[in-house]
Design a protein around this motif. Structure first.
Motif, PDB file in Angstrom:
ATOM      1  N   VAL B  41       0.869  -1.190   0.000  1.00  0.00           N
ATOM      2  CA  VAL B  41       0.000   0.000   0.000  1.00  0.00           C
ATOM      3  C   VAL B  41       0.901   1.235   0.000  1.00  0.00           C
ATOM      4  O   VAL B  41       1.831   1.320   0.816  1.00  0.00           O
ATOM      5  CB  VAL B  41      -0.910   0.034   1.253  1.00  0.00           C
ATOM      6  N   ARG B  42       0.642   2.160  -0.879  1.00  0.00           N
ATOM      7  CA  ARG B  42       1.479   3.360  -0.939  1.00  0.00           C
ATOM      8  C   ARG B  42       1.096   4.324   0.186  1.00  0.00           C
ATOM      9  O   ARG B  42      -0.077   4.690   0.332  1.00  0.00           O
ATOM     10  CB  ARG B  42       1.313   4.049  -2.283  1.00  0.00           C
ATOM     11  N   PRO B  43       2.064   4.723   0.993  1.00  0.00           N
ATOM     12  CA  PRO B  43       1.732   5.694   2.047  1.00  0.00           C
ATOM     13  C   PRO B  43       1.548   7.092   1.443  1.00  0.00           C
ATOM     14  O   PRO B  43       1.947   7.339   0.304  1.00  0.00           O
ATOM     15  CB  PRO B  43       2.968   5.654   2.941  1.00  0.00           C
ATOM     16  N   VAL B  44       0.971   7.980   2.217  1.00  0.00           N
ATOM     17  CA  VAL B  44       0.818   9.369   1.777  1.00  0.00           C
ATOM     18  C   VAL B  44       2.180  10.063   1.790  1.00  0.00           C
ATOM     19  O   VAL B  44       2.512  10.840   0.898  1.00  0.00           O
ATOM     20  CB  VAL B  44      -0.158  10.124   2.712  1.00  0.00           C
ATOM     21  N   ALA B  45       2.950   9.758   2.814  1.00  0.00           N
ATOM     22  CA  ALA B  45       4.278  10.387   2.940  1.00  0.00           C
ATOM     23  C   ALA B  45       5.161   9.504   3.806  1.00  0.00           C
ATOM     24  O   ALA B  45       4.668   8.676   4.572  1.00  0.00           O
ATOM     25  CB  ALA B  45       4.144  11.774   3.579  1.00  0.00           C
ATOM     26  N   VAL B  46       6.455   9.693   3.644  1.00  0.00           N
ATOM     27  CA  VAL B  46       7.433   9.042   4.515  1.00  0.00           C
ATOM     28  C   VAL B  46       8.265  10.147   5.139  1.00  0.00           C
ATOM     29  O   VAL B  46       8.800  11.007   4.420  1.00  0.00           O
ATOM     30  CB  VAL B  46       8.344   8.088   3.720  1.00  0.00           C
ATOM     31  N   VAL B  47       8.348  10.132   6.453  1.00  0.00           N
ATOM     32  CA  VAL B  47       9.146  11.162   7.129  1.00  0.00           C
ATOM     33  C   VAL B  47      10.279  10.500   7.883  1.00  0.00           C
ATOM     34  O   VAL B  47      10.134   9.405   8.427  1.00  0.00           O
ATOM     35  CB  VAL B  47       8.297  12.022   8.094  1.00  0.00           C
ATOM     36  N   LEU B  48      11.405  11.180   7.881  1.00  0.00           N
ATOM     37  CA  LEU B  48      12.616  10.611   8.485  1.00  0.00           C
ATOM     38  C   LEU B  48      13.136  11.561   9.558  1.00  0.00           C
ATOM     39  O   LEU B  48      14.015  12.385   9.307  1.00  0.00           O
ATOM     40  CB  LEU B  48      13.679  10.381   7.397  1.00  0.00           C
ATOM     41  N   PRO B  49      12.595  11.458  10.770  1.00  0.00           N
ATOM     42  CA  PRO B  49      13.010  12.370  11.846  1.00  0.00           C
ATOM     43  C   PRO B  49      14.418  12.053  12.326  1.00  0.00           C
ATOM     44  O   PRO B  49      14.932  10.963  12.100  1.00  0.00           O
ATOM     45  CB  PRO B  49      11.985  12.081  12.949  1.00  0.00           C
ATOM     46  N   GLU B  50      15.003  13.053  13.026  1.00  0.00           N
ATOM     47  CA  GLU B  50      16.366  12.827  13.536  1.00  0.00           C
ATOM     48  C   GLU B  50      16.405  12.670  15.043  1.00  0.00           C
ATOM     49  O   GLU B  50      17.437  12.288  15.587  1.00  0.00           O
ATOM     50  CB  GLU B  50      17.295  13.960  13.101  1.00  0.00           C
TER      51      GLU B  50
END
Lengths: 434, 480
Positions: B41-50
């Motif tokens: 399933v394609r996500p809406v967004a991918v975020v990569l926090p630090e």
């Protein structure tokens, strides 16, 4: 919720739970509660029925296993019924090929140990208390001297059957040694002091019975030497139990007293268990390092009872800290007048303070406040956590014996609300009044 | 892109910076699934926090705008624990990869969740220490993912799984609150919340820091390879070793079909092609205690009809033995376009019988089956080789898979030993647990995750019927 069980509820319980009830007049006073009835189910089904009826009638209960650790925790607020689980007994299965066992919660640990030994295995539980039951040992999760070799209580639990406050019988985990099927609820129940559900039975992972046990003791006048050697000993491959005991405390156990501990000194007790060659190598290492003398196995089992030693009216605390800070904690608490039993791994200190003066009319005694201040200081300088296990009754109502639960208290309350919505199981006994 | 999604992406990018907020189809493609490659399933967004603060703010944005979020480590999971759902934001921890503290004296380390498993052991090796859980994907998988899945590996028989090695956690709850659970000493008053979070498949929050136990590297190691005429004899030796009270570091079995595949591949280790099975045994610990154990194993193996027992003479030979085991799944990939790996566990004493019946099931469904597994834990990995392009064959794979699970459960076993339930096995949970059991598990999830926003659709059965999608799940990478 009233202080006493109403006669109508009492009649309902008598009617629906006939055969397992015993009334108390005057009420039985246990762990801060005045209990009108004892209910002792004989089976999981009876336990489930009992809890369903008690919940329907909104009756708070104090859950009891062997009765050794009823004083552990905060006062139980307003329980009216004592739910005794000692009738749930028996080993249903002991698979000697796999080294696993299924037993009912009320079975005495002594019986489980005997059966395990007979099958060539060892029960990896050794909490203090003569009459300890499996359910009580799991609910309190207090290790004994062999915790070093056994690992924490939770590690031997493969699966649990637990009756929830609603009376629903549930299961988690299983009988196999590796399992990630679903949430690991057993971790929550173990050590929860019966506040989330009542353990009915458990699958346990047994340990191989050691081929050999060697016990050695040594005495040291210098705390530094005792604690350094203790940590090294605890990290030897065959170490199954290692403790440091202050001389004053050692004097209270006949098995240690006969070893003639010098006043003011520290006694190191080491047990090596398992393969003969490895035990022998560890014994030789200790002989070179500390000049230890041979001792009986009872020197180790005696430590269990020293864990619960407390002078009448005194204070006993269990501190948890990193191994590197134990010597400093021990010196500090010893200077404050405590007698000590220390397990270097996993970093546990039992500190007993005797009352030095009778409590005044306002039950404020300087010795108690000084002892508490010493514990708080250890918490501060060594990042230790402590639990008050014994304290004068007059002080129990004033404090949370577990200390502050910190930021996770909200999660704990949320769990309690979901597992026991009416708050009927051991009410108020756990952290933060959960 | 809808206007709602654009607003969400803008808010997320404000937290992590636009370069760490992925939203184009090409960028999102890699995050549509984990190592369970179906049901993407394609996500809406991918975020990569630090850091934890960014995780907390991201979770807050998701909550505010009503988007579910899915924590992700390295994406090596085999049960779909990191699969997005419709409208989900994936929060990847790959940038949080710092080892914050190593305390050799107290044998612990504090790490961020994105630290790669093998990197932690490498970083402390000079101190004579290691991080014990060693899943086969340890060169890629992360500590955070290991915590979510309670990962094991070939050495769990002696050293336990991840849960035995986690002392404390920092967790961002589904409402964005940061809480500390456990402690460096391992003790914290109250419920064992660390124990509850480990293995919860990312459904209770996002781990942003972990304090883990380190163990000493063993003083001595002996690696043995026992060659047997049949699988049952190898299983019986496992029983003899366990029954004698030995706890080897590993007891791994490779069956005949797998031997053939391995020997035809780059992982060839000189295993005899006519052997019914080989058992790889690794003993470790105090050097003076190993000789007796090797002698006992020789004796047991002889009485179980071993054809040959090799003891690794040096590190090179030891590595050769392990190459056969570790390369098994890679080699299996040569036999068919697809493989379907199960992960059931049965009581060790039932292994010979259960394996025989698993083979019968495969024969009945005319499927190619092989077995490479953690015999000491009773953790089976029956592998079915097949071609997913044939619906008819896929149907047989699914039906056989269910029968295998039912067989294992009937033998006293469970659905998964180390891969997790995820989306793959959630609808099989009813094979083991009653409605009341599952309700109790729901109590735990709801206490942490009352709105269900955190990694929905994992671990517990969902109300709609997902048997079809769940049971089609297949994997193509090496399991534990």
């Amino acid at each position: 919720m009233t202080d006493r069980l109403s006669s109508s509820v009492r009649d309902v319980l008598r009617q629906e739970l006939a055969g397992t009830l015993r009334g108390h007049e005057p009420p039985l006073e246990v762990a801060g509660s005045r209990l009108d009835l004892t209910i002792a189910p004989d089976s999981g089904a009876e336990l489930a029925t009992t809890l369903a009826v008690l919940t329907r009638e909104s009756v708070p209960v104090l859950v009891r296993g062997g009765g050794n650790r009823l004083a552990l925790g905060n006062p139980c607020r307003g329980a009216q019924v004592l739910l005794c689980c000692r009738g749930l007994v028996g080993v249903d299965e002991l698979d000697a090929a796999d080294g696993v066992m299924h037993a009912a919660a009320g079975t005495p640990l002594g019986e489980l140990s005997r059966q395990a030994r007979h099958a060539g295995w060892e029960l990896p539980l050794d909490p203090p208390g003569e009459n300890a039951t499996l359910g009580g040992a799991l609910a309190t999760a207090i290790g004994g001297p062999r915790r070093l070799g056994f690992g924490p209580t939770r590690d031997c639990v493969l699966g649990l059957e637990v009756v929830l406050a609603s009376g629903e019988r549930t299961r988690c985990g299983g009988r196999v040694v590796k399992n990630v099927t679903g949430y690991d609820l057993a971790k929550l129940y173990v050590g929860s002091l019966g506040t989330l559900g009542v353990i009915e039975a458990a699958w346990l992972r047994l340990h191989p019975a050691p081929r050999l046990r060697l016990v050695r003791v040594a005495q040291f006048d210098a705390a530094e030497r005792a604690f350094t050697l203790a940590l090294e000993a605890a990290r030897r491959p065959s170490a199954s139990a290692v403790a440091v005991v202050s001389a004053g405390l050692a004097e209270r156990a006949p098995e240690l007293r006969e070893l003639h501990c010098r006043p003011g000194s520290w006694m190191l007790v080491c047990e090596f268990a398992g393969d003969a060659a490895v035990c022998g190598a560890d014994r030789d290492w200790l002989a070179r390092a500390g000049g230890a003398q041979e001792a009986r196995e009872e020197s180790v089992t005696a430590l269990r009872e020293l864990q619960t030693d407390a002078a009448p009216g005194g204070l006993r605390a269990r501190l948890h800290a990193l191994p590197s800070s134990l010597e400093a904690i021990a010196r500090h608490l010893r200077a404050a007048g405590a007698e000590l039993l220390v397990y270097p791994i996993p970093g546990v200190v039992y500190a007993s303070f005797a009352p030095r003066e009778p409590a005044g009319r306002d039950h404020r005694a300087a010795w108690f406040d000084a002892a508490l201040a010493a514990l708080e200081e250890a918490k501060r300088f060594a990042a230790a956590e402590f639990v008050l296990e014994e304290l004068p009754d007059s002080r129990r109502a004033e404090c949370d014996v577990f200390g502050a639960a910190g930021g996770s208290l909200g999660l704990m309350r949320a769990l309690k609300r979901r597992f026991d919505p009416q708050g009927l199981l051991n009410p108020g006994r756990f952290v933060g009044g959960v | 892109m809808s206007r709602g999604h654009a607003a969400l992406i803008e808010r997320l990018a404000r937290v992590v910076g636009s370069s760490h907020c992925l939203s184009s189809p090409a960028e999102l493609f890699a995050y549509e699934c984990d190592a369970l490659t179906l049901d993407a399933v394609r996500p809406v967004a991918v975020v990569l926090p630090e850091d934890a603060e960014q995780v907390s703010r991201l979770v807050g944005v998701c909550g505010e705008l009503g988007h579910p979020f899915v924590p992700r480590g390295a994406g090596t999971g085999l049960s779909g624990g990191a699969h997005p759902v419709e409208g989900a934001v994936v929060i990847g921890c790959s940038r949080m990869r710092r080892i914050l503290e190593v305390d050799a004296e107290n044998r612990l380390a504090v790490v961020q969740p994105g630290v790669v498993n093998a990197d932690l052991s490498a970083a402390v090796a000079h101190l004579g220490l290691c991080y014990a859980p060693d899943p086969s994907s340890q060169q890629a998988c992360t500590i955070g993912g290991n915590i979510a899945e309670n990962s094991g590996g070939p050495h769990t028989l002696k050293y336990g799984t991840t849960t035995n090695h986690v002392l404390g956690l920092e967790l961002v709850l589904p409402d964005g609150e940061r809480v500390r659970l456990g402690s460096k000493s391992g003790f914290a008053a109250g419920y064992d919340l660390v124990g509850a979070v480990v293995g919860s498949e990312g459904t209770l929050g996002i781990v942003t820091e972990a304090t883990v136990r380190l163990v000493p590297l063993p003083e001595g190691v002996e690696t043995l390879l026992a060659v047997f005429p049949d699988l049952q004899s190898a299983c019986r030796l496992v029983g003899r070793v366990i029954g004698a009270g030995m706890i080897p570091a590993s007891l791994e079995i490779i069956d005949q079909r797998t031997i053939a595949a391995v020997e035809a591949s780059a992982y060839a280790a000189g295993l005899p092609l006519d052997a019914g099975a080989v058992l790889l045994i690794e003993l470790d610990g105090a050097a003076c205690g190993l000789a007796d154990q090797v002698a006992s194993i020789r004796e047991f193996a002889a009485s179980e009809g071993v054809r040959e027992l090799r003891v690794a003479r040096d590190e090179d030979e030891r590595a050769l033995f392990w190459r056969a085991r570790k390369g098994s799944f890679g080699a299996m990939g040569r036999l068919a376009p697809d493989i379907y790996v199960h992960d059931a566990v049965v009581p060790r004493s039932k292994l010979p019988d259960v394996l025989e019946r698993i083979c019968q099931i495969a024969d009945r469904y005319q499927l190619q089956l092989s077995n490479v597994f953690h015999a000491g834990d009773g953790n089976l990995h029956p592998i079915i080789s097949f071609d997913r392009r044939s619906d008819e064959e896929l149907g047989r794979v699914v039906a056989a898979g269910r029968e295998i699970l039912e067989l294992c459960v009937a033998a006293g076993g469970v659905l998964t030993g180390e891969h997790g339930v995820g989306v793959e096995k959630r609808d099989y949970m009813g094979l083991i647990f009653s409605a009341a059991d599952l309700a109790a598990m729901t109590h735990l999830r709801d206490a942490f995750n009352p709105t269900g926003i955190c990694n929905p659709g994992k671990l517990l059965p969902v109300t709609r019927s997902c048997v079809e999608s769940g049971s089609k799940a297949r994997a193509r990478v090496s399991p534990g």
